[in-house]
Design an enzyme around this catalytic site. Structure first.
Site, PDB file in Angstrom:
ATOM      1  CB  ALA A  74      73.801  -3.342  -4.366  1.00  0.00           C
ATOM      2  CB  SER A 117      75.503   7.337   3.582  1.00  0.00           C
ATOM      3  OG  SER A 117      76.013   8.431   3.329  1.00  0.00           O
ATOM      4  CE1 TYR A 141      73.274   6.636  -0.835  1.00  0.00           C
ATOM      5  CE2 TYR A 141      74.433   8.743   0.370  1.00  0.00           C
ATOM      6  CZ  TYR A 141      74.089   7.496  -0.058  1.00  0.00           C
ATOM      7  OH  TYR A 141      75.313   6.704   0.163  1.00  0.00           O
ATOM      8  CE  LYS A 145      73.417   3.628   1.177  1.00  0.00           C
ATOM      9  NZ  LYS A 145      73.757   2.212   0.881  1.00  0.00           N
ATOM     10  NE  ARG A 279      78.554  21.487  -3.015  1.00  0.00           N
ATOM     11  CZ  ARG A 279      79.038  20.315  -3.378  1.00  0.00           C
ATOM     12  NH1 ARG A 279      79.507  19.490  -4.761  1.00  0.00           N
ATOM     13  NH2 ARG A 279      79.994  19.777  -2.397  1.00  0.00           N
TER      14      ARG A 279
END
Length: 327
Positions: A74, A117, A141, A145, A279
């Site tokens: 999660a 990740s 993010y 992690k 990007r």
């Protein structure tokens, strides 16, 4: 005895749940359904709906079920959006993990497999990422992690927590028709949704230093990923030596251009992708070695790119049919 799977109603978590069941291990699922789906949880599997921020809910769950370990999947997984929502990302990924670890310690549950990740590496300056590659996350993010890994390490030192962290790259495919990736940010759902809506998928940049000019990344099948979660849990249960972190990587990678060509071939929808501006910050190539995981966690690429696309496309089509029937 059962393993608790946090996020077990999500895309990756639901595949992990099925892999555990297939290996004869009972599971309990906790999920707040912020991005998961209750129907992804198999019938007969105990499902506790709620957030990991709710310490009382976790205490009740550990008290009610005989839990021997936790697979912690999660979390808030949208790297790009995390830049706009850093506080939310930290709350969901760091605070929630700390609350979970505290509840585990209180319940004397001392084994955990953590969903980490590739984002912890940022933009690596190497052709092949290994577990020793310097960590330099470039988003909240990725930072959360890495902090999650640190929390496990520190709790291991302080309280004897047995742990390992699995660093994923790009997870695709489907292991069952009823399970699919519903993320609004991932490549496969974006491409399929565009095709089904009559739009042309796009590629962000075609001037990278790669064979076809498009980014090269690791793409791994979600069912292969799930098997290694089970292997990690088995290793922890048996008290066997285990590394603190493992990369689940392909070792070679494929380009976005190759994926687009494969999607056209599998779906039968002929298209030439639009080329959008590249990007900022996108590296030419990020590919990881999976040697350590192959040694310890039964990790291997069991599916070809065609099989990854085919399984994902079939599950997407099945969802469209179910939607039509419901309507």
């Amino acid at each position: 005895m059962a393993w608790l799977v946090t996020g077990g109603a999500g895309y990756i978590g639901s595949h992990v749940v099925r892999a555990f069941l297939a290996d004869g291990i009972d599971v309990v699922v906790v999920d707040d359904l912020s991005s998961g789906h209750a129907e992804f949880v198999p019938a007969g599997v105990p499902f506790v709906q709620g957030t990991l921020l709710d310490a009382d809910l976790l205490r009740r769950t550990f008290a009610e079920y005989d839990i021997s370990g936790v697979v912690h999947i999660a979390g808030y997984k949208y790297a790009g959006v995390s830049v706009q929502r850093p506080l939310h990302t930290y709350e969901q990924n760091v605070t929630a993990t700390a609350v979970l670890l505290a509840a585990m310690a209180e319940a004397d549950v001392s084994r955990i497999v953590f969903s980490s990740s590739a984002a912890v590496y940022g933009t690596p300056h190497t052709d092949l990422v290994t577990e020793a590659t310097p960590k330099s996350p470039e988003s909240p993010y990725g930072e959360t992690k890495l902090i999650g890994e640190w929390l496990l390490r520190d709790q291991g030192i302080a309280a004897g927590l047995a742990h390992t962290s699995l660093r994923y790259f790009n997870v695709v495919g489907s292991g069952a028709l009823e399970l699919r990736d519903t993320s609004p940010h991932n490549l496969f759902p974006l491409v399929f949704d565009a095709l089904l809506a009559g739009r042309t998928p796009r590629i962000n940049g075609n001037d990278y230093q790669t064979a076809d000019g498009t980014c090269v990344r690791d793409y791994i099948h979600v069912a292969d990923l799930a098997i290694s979660h089970v292997a990690a849990a088995r290793r922890l249960d048996a008290g066997e030596p285990i590394e603190a972190v493992y990369n689940l990587g392909s070792g070679d990678g494929v380009s976005v251009g190759q994926i687009m060509s494969t999607v056209a071939a599998v779906t039968g929808i002929d298209f030439t992708p639009e080329i959008a501006p590249r990007r900022a910050g996108d590296p030419d190539r990020i590919v990881a070695s999976g040697e350590l995981a192959a040694r310890d966690l039964d990790w291997k690429m069991r599916h070809s790119l065609e099989e990854m696309v085919q399984s994902a496309w079939e599950s997407r089509q099945a969802a469209s049919v179910d939607s039509e029937v419901t309507i």
